[in-house]
Write a protein that holds these residues in place. Structure first.
Motif, PDB file in Angstrom:
ATOM      1  N   ARG A 204      11.213 -27.208  13.453  1.00 20.38           N
ATOM      2  CA  ARG A 204      11.569 -28.274  12.526  1.00 20.38           C
ATOM      3  C   ARG A 204      11.694 -29.589  13.285  1.00 20.38           C
ATOM      4  O   ARG A 204      12.320 -29.662  14.335  1.00 20.38           O
ATOM      5  CB  ARG A 204      12.883 -27.948  11.825  1.00 20.38           C
ATOM      6  N   SER A 205      11.085 -30.627  12.735  1.00 22.58           N
ATOM      7  CA  SER A 205      11.062 -31.926  13.405  1.00 22.58           C
ATOM      8  C   SER A 205      11.741 -32.974  12.535  1.00 22.58           C
ATOM      9  O   SER A 205      11.641 -32.936  11.301  1.00 22.58           O
ATOM     10  CB  SER A 205       9.620 -32.353  13.709  1.00 22.58           C
ATOM     11  N   SER A 206      12.413 -33.899  13.184  1.00 22.71           N
ATOM     12  CA  SER A 206      13.117 -34.959  12.453  1.00 22.71           C
ATOM     13  C   SER A 206      12.197 -36.094  12.043  1.00 22.71           C
ATOM     14  O   SER A 206      12.586 -36.983  11.297  1.00 22.71           O
ATOM     15  CB  SER A 206      14.260 -35.513  13.310  1.00 22.71           C
ATOM     16  N   THR A 207      10.954 -36.087  12.527  1.00 19.98           N
ATOM     17  CA  THR A 207      10.005 -37.148  12.209  1.00 19.98           C
ATOM     18  C   THR A 207       8.664 -36.545  11.809  1.00 19.98           C
ATOM     19  O   THR A 207       8.335 -35.423  12.201  1.00 19.98           O
ATOM     20  CB  THR A 207       9.805 -38.090  13.412  1.00 19.98           C
ATOM     21  N   THR A 208       7.902 -37.276  11.022  1.00 20.48           N
ATOM     22  CA  THR A 208       6.552 -36.840  10.629  1.00 20.48           C
ATOM     23  C   THR A 208       5.500 -37.791  11.178  1.00 20.48           C
ATOM     24  O   THR A 208       4.416 -37.911  10.634  1.00 20.48           O
ATOM     25  CB  THR A 208       6.433 -36.763   9.102  1.00 20.48           C
ATOM     26  N   GLY A 236       5.027 -35.060  14.327  1.00 19.53           N
ATOM     27  CA  GLY A 236       6.410 -34.964  14.764  1.00 19.53           C
ATOM     28  C   GLY A 236       6.454 -34.402  16.169  1.00 19.53           C
ATOM     29  O   GLY A 236       5.799 -34.910  17.079  1.00 19.53           O
ATOM     30  N   ASP A 237       7.191 -33.320  16.349  1.00 20.37           N
ATOM     31  CA  ASP A 237       7.309 -32.685  17.669  1.00 20.37           C
ATOM     32  C   ASP A 237       6.333 -31.531  17.853  1.00 20.37           C
ATOM     33  O   ASP A 237       6.364 -30.868  18.907  1.00 20.37           O
ATOM     34  CB  ASP A 237       8.743 -32.158  17.866  1.00 20.37           C
TER      35      ASP A 237
END
Length: 364
Positions: A204-208, A236-237
């Protein structure tokens, strides 16, 4: 995600047509970016269905929608629900606290046994520092065996992108393998022997944000002087796309070869943006393309033709249009932070391990 095998009773095209027609009648839309994917959007709920011959991977934003779709499919087709996704097309999927871990451990073990290298001595890297192998050497005794193992290595790149460059180099000579190519292939197998538990981690990533790293080894081919270009794409990551490929033409300058690579990256990034749009996951920010060649970065925004690049085909300059409209930003990145390096050349062990970790390739 649910994995559901079906039992098609007709030829593949007829089966696909029947299945697609039924899905569309139920409100699904066939994705333009990938014809094997179907999307159901009932605001605020969404479902994605991926079809491969007689296997389905199905996921939805809510358990209720997921059960409804499975029930609808079972009424129309003979099918079995295998539960949560755990194995698909030879790739093992394991849920872990960090996210989703994809690996092909058993496939790798079987490949090593087939090659007679199940107990071989491991290597720390899949390719040596020289990397490029010349065709000026004796032919291998068993070309068919070389071609079989090399072809199998290509499938491993789904979860082991860090071997992409090594596999690309040996694949270039499948039509006429020589002894140095066989040695290079065995080195890759030795590396796999020591990293059986490695795979690709999706978390899960906090950014897209969509980020692309591009690199080129200019005129690196010892026989034809073609360049090897590569890119890695992060959403993201997470690593979502990668490539290591020899360019089809010989470039006359490093600026030209780097600019050609940026063009290929733009095409991949444009496809991914379209795919995300169809998945109802719009990107609010421009795609960032990181390149370690200052000339290529400058040419992406400068509309003036230069003497050293006037021979570059005009269609390459579509990058500037995307930069001008704000879809893409081309930025410089130091070579030490250029993740795509691992896809264009052999690296020292410490540098290779660092880049491998940055690509989210780790031990399960």
């Amino acid at each position: 995600a649910q994995q559901v095998p079906l039992q098609p009773q007709a030829a593949p095209q007829a089966w696909y047509g029947r299945f697609a027609t039924f899905l569309i009648s139920q409100g699904f839309v066939e994705a333009k970016s990938d014809t094997s994917m179907f999307i159901l959007y009932r605001d605020p709920d969404t479902a994605y269905l991926l079809l491969y011959v007689d296997d389905i991977v199905l996921t939805a934003s809510t358990p209720g929608l997921l059960r409804c779709i499975i029930s609808c499919l079972q009424q129309e087709f003979a099918m079995k629900d295998l539960g949560a996704l755990h194995h698909f097309l030879g790739v093992t999927v394991e849920c872990c606290p960090q996210g989703m871990f994809l690996h092909q451990r058993q496939y790798t073990v079987d490949l090593l046994e087939r090659a007679g290298m199940a107990e071989c001595k491991p290597y720390a890297t899949p390719v040596d520092m020289q990397g490029k192998v010349s065709a000026a050497a004796p032919q291998v005794a068993d070309p068919t065996g070389y071609q079989s193992i090399t072809g199998a290595l290509q499938y491993l790149m789904f979860t082991r992108p860090n071997i992409a460059y090594a596999v690309q180099q040996v694949c270039l000579h499948m039509h006429d393998p020589r002894e140095p190519h066989l040695t290079a292939m065995k080195r890759t197998l030795r590396y796999l022997r020591g990293t059986l538990d490695f795979g690709l981690l999706l978390r899960r990533s906090s950014t897209t944000e969509l980020r692309v790293y591009t690199d080129v080894d200019w005129a690196g081919c010892p026989d034809m002087r073609r360049s090897t270009s590569s890119y890695v794409v992060f959403l993201g990551d997470n690593l979502v796309s990668w490539s290591s490929k020899r360019q089809p033409v010989v470039s006359r300058s490093s600026a030209e070869v780097e600019y050609r690579a940026v063009v290929n990256d733009m095409a991949e990034a444009a496809w991914l943006r379209q795919l995300l749009q169809e998945l109802h996951s719009l990107l609010a920010m421009s795609t960032l393309v990181f390149c370690d060649n200052v000339s290529a970065v400058y040419l992406s925004t400068n509309p003036v033709q230069h003497q050293r690049t006037k021979h570059v085909e005009i269609d390459l300059h579509f990058v500037r249009k995307r930069v001008a409209c704000g879809d893409v930003r081309v930025l410089h990145v130091p070579t030490a932070s250029q993740f795509a390096d691992v896809f264009t050349k052999g690296l020292p062990t410490m540098m290779f391990a660092g880049f491998r970790s940055s690509l989210n390739i780790c031990s399960g």
